[in-house]
Motif scaffolding. Structure first.
Motif, PDB file in Angstrom:
ATOM      1  N   LEU A  90      -5.127   2.876   6.848  1.00  0.00           N
ATOM      2  CA  LEU A  90      -4.457   2.258   7.974  1.00  0.00           C
ATOM      3  C   LEU A  90      -5.485   1.713   8.958  1.00  0.00           C
ATOM      4  N   GLN A  91      -5.051   0.867   9.864  1.00  0.00           N
ATOM      5  CA  GLN A  91      -5.943   0.282  10.859  1.00  0.00           C
ATOM      6  C   GLN A  91      -6.607   1.366  11.712  1.00  0.00           C
ATOM      7  N   SER A  92      -5.934   2.487  11.910  1.00  0.00           N
ATOM      8  CA  SER A  92      -6.474   3.599  12.691  1.00  0.00           C
ATOM      9  C   SER A  92      -7.614   4.314  11.978  1.00  0.00           C
ATOM     10  N   GLY A  93      -7.795   4.043  10.688  1.00  0.00           N
ATOM     11  CA  GLY A  93      -8.806   4.723   9.885  1.00  0.00           C
ATOM     12  C   GLY A  93      -8.222   5.818   9.006  1.00  0.00           C
ATOM     13  N   GLU A  94      -6.996   6.266   9.326  1.00  0.00           N
ATOM     14  CA  GLU A  94      -6.329   7.298   8.531  1.00  0.00           C
ATOM     15  C   GLU A  94      -6.059   6.765   7.123  1.00  0.00           C
ATOM     16  N   ILE A  95      -6.224   7.641   6.142  1.00  0.00           N
ATOM     17  CA  ILE A  95      -5.922   7.285   4.756  1.00  0.00           C
ATOM     18  C   ILE A  95      -4.680   8.058   4.332  1.00  0.00           C
ATOM     19  N   ILE A  96      -3.693   7.320   3.836  1.00  0.00           N
ATOM     20  CA  ILE A  96      -2.478   7.927   3.320  1.00  0.00           C
ATOM     21  C   ILE A  96      -2.416   7.709   1.816  1.00  0.00           C
ATOM     22  N   GLN A  97      -1.685   8.573   1.144  1.00  0.00           N
ATOM     23  CA  GLN A  97      -1.476   8.387  -0.291  1.00  0.00           C
ATOM     24  C   GLN A  97      -0.032   7.954  -0.505  1.00  0.00           C
ATOM     25  N   THR A  98       0.139   6.870  -1.253  1.00  0.00           N
ATOM     26  CA  THR A  98       1.476   6.359  -1.536  1.00  0.00           C
ATOM     27  C   THR A  98       1.768   6.450  -3.026  1.00  0.00           C
ATOM     28  N   ARG A  99       3.051   6.492  -3.315  1.00  0.00           N
ATOM     29  CA  ARG A  99       3.517   6.341  -4.701  1.00  0.00           C
ATOM     30  C   ARG A  99       4.127   4.949  -4.766  1.00  0.00           C
ATOM     31  N   ARG A 100       3.710   4.167  -5.754  1.00  0.00           N
ATOM     32  CA  ARG A 100       4.209   2.797  -5.905  1.00  0.00           C
ATOM     33  C   ARG A 100       4.869   2.624  -7.253  1.00  0.00           C
ATOM     34  N   THR A 101       5.863   1.759  -7.263  1.00  0.00           N
ATOM     35  CA  THR A 101       6.466   1.352  -8.524  1.00  0.00           C
ATOM     36  C   THR A 101       6.667  -0.153  -8.496  1.00  0.00           C
ATOM     37  N   ALA A 102       6.666  -0.724  -9.668  1.00  0.00           N
ATOM     38  CA  ALA A 102       6.979  -2.144  -9.850  1.00  0.00           C
ATOM     39  C   ALA A 102       7.904  -2.241 -11.049  1.00  0.00           C
ATOM     40  N   LEU A 103       8.979  -2.947 -10.885  1.00  0.00           N
ATOM     41  CA  LEU A 103       9.897  -3.205 -11.991  1.00  0.00           C
ATOM     42  C   LEU A 103       9.567  -4.588 -12.506  1.00  0.00           C
ATOM     43  N   ALA A 104       9.092  -4.654 -13.734  1.00  0.00           N
ATOM     44  CA  ALA A 104       8.605  -5.908 -14.314  1.00  0.00           C
ATOM     45  C   ALA A 104       9.522  -6.358 -15.436  1.00  0.00           C
ATOM     46  N   GLU A 105       9.839  -7.638 -15.430  1.00  0.00           N
ATOM     47  CA  GLU A 105      10.617  -8.249 -16.507  1.00  0.00           C
ATOM     48  C   GLU A 105       9.664  -9.134 -17.300  1.00  0.00           C
ATOM     49  N   PRO A 106       9.240  -8.686 -18.498  1.00  0.00           N
ATOM     50  CA  PRO A 106       8.311  -9.503 -19.285  1.00  0.00           C
ATOM     51  C   PRO A 106       8.947 -10.812 -19.728  1.00  0.00           C
ATOM     52  N   PHE A 107       8.125 -11.844 -19.829  1.00  0.00           N
ATOM     53  CA  PHE A 107       8.591 -13.100 -20.395  1.00  0.00           C
ATOM     54  C   PHE A 107       7.461 -13.719 -21.210  1.00  0.00           C
ATOM     55  N   GLY A 108       7.807 -14.654 -22.046  1.00  0.00           N
ATOM     56  CA  GLY A 108       6.830 -15.289 -22.920  1.00  0.00           C
ATOM     57  C   GLY A 108       7.254 -15.123 -24.363  1.00  0.00           C
ATOM     58  N   GLN A 109       6.527 -15.757 -25.234  1.00  0.00           N
ATOM     59  CA  GLN A 109       6.866 -15.719 -26.643  1.00  0.00           C
ATOM     60  C   GLN A 109       6.173 -14.553 -27.329  1.00  0.00           C
TER      61      GLN A 109
END
Length: 190
Positions: free
Chosen positions: A36-55
Motif C-alpha cells: 500500500l502507499q503507506s508502506g504496509e504489505i497485505i496479502q490478497t487472494r486473487r482469482t480470475a475466471l478465464a474463457e479460453p478462445f482460439g483454435q
C-alpha cells in the motif's frame, strides 16, 4: 446391417464431453502480496475466471470473465469485503484522506471500454462504501500512481506472488504502460 458397439459409443461420448469441458471457463487462483502507499504489505487472494478462445492446436488466448481480490492478512475489522468485477485490478489501496479502500481497474477488451462509455483513460474506480464496492469515474488525483497489482495474468495459471516477483514481471517491455500504472494519456486501438 451391423449393430453399434455400446462400449465404443460410450467412449466416444466421454471423449466429446472431455473436449467440451476443456473449452469452458477456467478459474485461476493465487495469492499476491500488495504494498500500500503507506508502506504496509497485505496479502490478497486473487482469482480470475478465464474463457479460453482460439483454435485447437493454433494460437489462442483468453477472455476475462471476472476477477476477485480479497484481503487474507493482516485481518482487520476495517478491511473491505471481496472486490469482484469483470475488470483487471491495477491499484488497490486505502485513501489517506477519506480512509476509504479503493480499487482502480482496467480491462483487456474493447467491449469493456465501450461498456464504460469510452472514458478518456482506460480505467474505472471502485470505492468501498457502506460495506459494498461502488463504481465511479477515475479520481484525477490517482493519475501517475504505479500499479501495485499483477495485471499480466497467464491463462495457464499464476504462482503465488511476492512484491519482488511482480517487480520482475513489470520490467517486461512487452507490457503496455497503461498496465504498469495510471497513465495521463492513452491511445486506443479500439
Amino acid at each position: 446391417m451391423h449393430s453399434a458397439n455400446p462400449v465404443r459409443y460410450v467412449a466416444f461420448i466421454f471423449w466429446v464431453l472431455s473436449l467440451l469441458a476443456g473449452c469452458g471457463p477456467k478459474t485461476i487462483a493465487w495469492t499476491e502480496d500488495v504494498q500500500l502507499q503507506s508502506g504496509e504489505i497485505i496479502q490478497t487472494r486473487r482469482t480470475a475466471l478465464a474463457e479460453p478462445f482460439g483454435q485447437i492446436g493454433g494460437t489462442g488466448g483468453w477472455e476475462n470473465e471476472g476477477m476477485t481480490v480479497e484481503i487474507m492478512a493482516p485481518a482487520h475489522p476495517e478491511n473491505p469485503g471481496p472486490w469482484s468485477a469483470k475488470f483487471v485490478p491495477l491499484v488497490f489501496d486505502r485513501d489517506p484522506e477519506t480512509k476509504e479502500w479503493f480499487m482502480v481497474a482496467t480491462f483487456y477488451s474493447c467491449t469493456s471500454w465501450y461498456n464504460l462509455g469510452r472514458p478518456k483513460l482506460p480505467y474505472t474506480e471502485f470505492r468501498y462504501r457502506n460495506s459494498q464496492w461502488v463504481q465511479q469515474a477515475l479520481s484525477e488525483k490517482l493519475i501517475g500512481r504505479e500499479a501495485n497489482m499483477l495485471t499480466s495474468i497467464r491463462s495457464s495459471g499464476e504462482p503465488n506472488h511476492t512484491i519482488s516477483s511482480k517487480q520482475l514481471i513489470k520490467r517486461n517491455p512487452k507490457i503496455e504502460p497503461e498496465y504498469k500504472g495510471i497513465v495521463a494519456k492513452w491511445r486506443t486501438a479500439c
